[in-house]
Scaffold this motif. Structure first.
Motif: not given
Lengths: 531, 531
Positions: A451-454, A470, A473
């Protein structure tokens, strides 16, 4: 002029390098999805001749536009932002009619859109976007002297931007792709989305007026109407277009990626496409607040009829009484949720079809209220055992809209197995209490690859516009995971580095000139400095 | 062990995650191009099973390798560099036998290769490669609070690297692609070039020994032998490979780009391919020093049998007596130049064929000395009128080797027209005296769109390894102009950004942790700081 008066002045025309141009193609209208009312005026699609004209104007403007100073482009972007804010009520009224999205949400979206433009004017004034690097000459170096080498970034060239249906302002005509491309020094040709042509015309005018008012070349901006398959492909395959920004479906984005790759000169395509945004309520969090989490999950799932790129369509958790409590609370909240209009009749049809398909492979836990009007989204919640999820080709696909699937896993090892099998995602969300931290840490390391953002203990809908965001992803959430379409880093999508070796001082760009006249951060012999 | 002894220990085996593996495919030998002598031992190509094993090992190692600290990876890269320096004489002797390149040049290339590895260990220790950004939470913001958002870059995953024929060390097994990918935290699987298998084995061992000595996972590095069409495509289409680095021919690079784009999950390919590197001697420079420039041009053209990516194959200038003097001096120098061996019999054949093809469309000005041995490059110099150049599809193609073409233009406007029609280039070179600066400035602006590096009053052969270098450029000089394959910026090819939203402090990566434990530059609320 009142809002009603301004909306009445809509012409149905495209804008090519400042000129109003009437298309010669198929005629479309905006449609109010809440009522199926056809909105005026008619918008005629452009043809290949219009693509040619807009691309020629963009290519013709490129030299002068990219030669403008960062300061002048910042002034231009601020003028676009001011123009949008000045017609905020008009934009909201028209966008509400064309998309069915709530007025409050659209009001916020105007602010977000002008805010994005101002973020990039700030990026331009700050100057790090130049990527300036200087390795000074070492004439005495042995065995060979070192030349003077300097590096800065230059814009790629004219950029094609495709407006998205689900954010008629923030990801459309003057949205993040346009703002970052214009900031980089790239002229932009927008293909408006047919779902909000009037909104697109209003925004296109605001940009065009700013182009004129700040003395930018007219070809810096054009706005076309047309289908993705015809005008869109013509635009992406025009040799004068050097990059593409797109937000939309996986099939649409994939078609553009393939068309761009098949060009004589392949070009980058930044397509933000498909994501189901998994949510992981861990054991401690479920134990402490299962019902609260279930209710909040549905709040995020159903927001805006579930039509966010970051809509949380998947919950992955260890089965048991705590997950049952989460599901029960989610079912209750979903059952109570209202049916709200979707963006277009087509999207509403696709949603209903997707829900029907899922019902063949997963258990329906709850549905929202039956539809009150046309094109409405009746939310859906499903559950399935992880083993069945792993065997299904259907259940990992995105249903665009408020449909959620809860995957019940035997244990944390199976949570991991399911996660390893997921495709790339825009976001992944962990709900964890302090005693979950060991599990959360192990999951975090895995999710970094997916993923691009967590995010922790929140919900993925709502994408902050800033420097650290961000919105991107691994494939298929986007076609290019190395970047973001939201936030200041997005400008790098439209730049490439150039090195200048022993260039005479009088001819050096100011970003890499002696004495640092732009007062920007530069990497000199590898060290960052503003001297 | 003496050099002869060490070379005698060559096994002809591949290295997969530390294990010596004998291929089951076609058997090849290194060939001394200066003598056509077949070199021992035999090298057997790997098969799909070896690709599978190497990719599985790389994927298996990825988690542990990427979790190593910047400091530990820097130590590893330094160990590789030390190991290469320790066997420098062995490398030079074997590479000289396999490529025919001069010993002095190869000695320098070992230093360049270990220098590149140390450049990246410096990049790791400095820390900006993390791209760390922090937008702190604003809990009191209205109408909505802002979450805490942090960004850093993470490695893409296992990378496939293709060794190049023309730099058996610096662009091969432990060359710039491998160094930058390993620095980024990506395991590497190299496909060695069949033109220097023994050199590849020696370098592969040096890397493998460093992997073991510094405690990196064995799957961090593998070395395979095989053809581009079979083993190479198998490697690029393996789903565990996440990016590709390649230096070679346009056809080879294009095949890899297409294979990567057709994957279920497309991946980035950084292919450095074809460039003819135009040179522009302007009027004042020609007036002052035409003969000197002509002679120096041939020095750059014939260096290393013209087998540099940045070999200056094209001169574009205004016709007249000064250009005649340039051509005459170049012809004289070329006529006196020795025939030197090319890298492989195939390359020598292609060179001869390309020269023959050019002779059908341009005038031969001079040829170098007739070949004394097999596979030698007999340099060639051509001239053509700009009008004919513009009409020719042949003359803009690269002849790999020491062949130059001088394009005679009517005036500066035609110089510009010719330039506008050029494809993308790695470099462009301007020779200018102070009174040429207006013309040079106009040309510079145009060349920024065509080339990755622009140099004044020098020659493009010789690529400095540093922070400001760009070895890249628009298509077809590379498949991705947004980056460079030489210099510290190259690490960015193998990274992607990830955002962390409200992640508990204990779980944050150190690069974005509170208090900046790594002491690196970070962008906090948009401002660079080391606090």
């Amino acid at each position: 002029m009142t809002t009603a008066q301004r909306n009445a002045t809509l012409t149905g025309q495209m804008i090519i390098a400042g000129d109003a141009v009437t298309g010669a193609g198929k005629v479309v209208h905006g449609v109010n999805p809440a009522t199926n009312e056809q909105l005026q005026p008619a918008y005629a699609h452009g043809t290949a001749a219009d693509v040619d004209r807009a691309a020629a104007a963009a290519a013709g403007a490129f030299g002068a536009y990219r030669a403008t100073s960062s300061q002048d482009r910042a002034t231009f972007l601020d003028a676009v932002a001011d123009n949008l804010d000045a017609v905020r009520d008009d934009l909201v009224e028209r966008a509400h009619a064309e998309t069915g999205l709530p007025v409050a949400r659209l009001t916020g979206e105007v602010g977000r859109t002008s805010g994005q433009l101002r973020l990039f004017s700030g990026v331009l004034r700050e100057g790090s976007w130049n990527g300036a690097r200087i390795d000074p000459a070492q004439p005495g170096r042995s065995p060979l002297p070192r030349a003077d080498i300097r590096q800065r970034k230059v814009p790629l060239g004219p950029v094609a931007v495709f407006g998205a249906s689900n954010f008629p302002l923030a990801f459309s005509v003057a949205g993040g792709d346009t703002a970052s491309a214009l900031a980089a020094g790239c002229p932009v040709v927008v293909k408006a989305h047919d779902a909000h042509p009037g909104t697109s015309e209003l925004v296109g005018r605001a940009v065009t007026e700013a182009v004129a008012a700040t003395g930018m070349p007219a070809g810096t901006f054009s706005l076309l109407f047309g289908s993705g398959q015809e005008l869109g492909i013509a635009l992406v395959t025009d040799p004068r277009i050097k990059a593409v920004g797109f937000t939309g479906s996986r099939s649409g984005g994939t078609a553009l990626v393939r068309a761009a790759a098949a060009r004589l000169e392949p070009i980058p395509v930044y397509a933000e496409m498909s994501s189901i945004n998994p949510v992981y309520p861990l054991g401690g969090a479920l134990r402490e607040r299962a019902a609260e989490l279930g209710t909040a999950f549905v709040g995020s799932l159903t927001m805006g009829s579930g039509q966010f790129c970051t809509n949380p369509g998947l919950v992955i958790a260890v089965d048991g009484p705590d997950l049952d409590a989460f599901v029960a609370a989610a079912a209750e909240a979903l059952h109570a949720s209202a049916a709200t209009p979707m963006l277009t009749p087509n999207i509403a049809r696709s949603f209903a079809g997707g829900v029907e398909e899922f019902a063949g492979e997963a258990t329906v836990v709850a549905r929202g209220a039956a539809a009150g009007g046309p094109n409405s989204c009746r939310p859906a919640l499903f559950t399935v055992a992880a083993d069945e999820f792993l065997d299904s080709e259907t259940l990992q696909q995105e249903i665009f809209g408020a449909s959620g699937l809860i995957v019940r896993c035997r244990d944390l090892a199976q949570v991991r197995t399911v996660t390893e099998r997921l495709e790339g995602q825009l976001t992944a969300t962990i709900h964890a209490d302090p005693d979950d931290h060991d599990d959360a840490g192990a999951l975090l390391a895995l999710l970094e690859l997916k993923a691009g953002r967590i995010l922790f203990n929140g919900w993925p809908t709502g994408v902050e516009v800033g420097h650290a965001m961000v919105h991107g992803g691994p494939y298929p959430s986007t076609s290019d995971s190395r970047t973001t379409s939201v936030g200041s880093l997005a400008i790098e999508r439209f730049l490439r580095p150039v090195a200048y070796q022993d260039v005479p001082p009088a001819l050096l760009p100011t970003a890499v000139a002696d004495g640092n006249p732009d007062r920007i951060w530069r990497r000199v012999d590898g060290e960052l400095t503003r001297d």
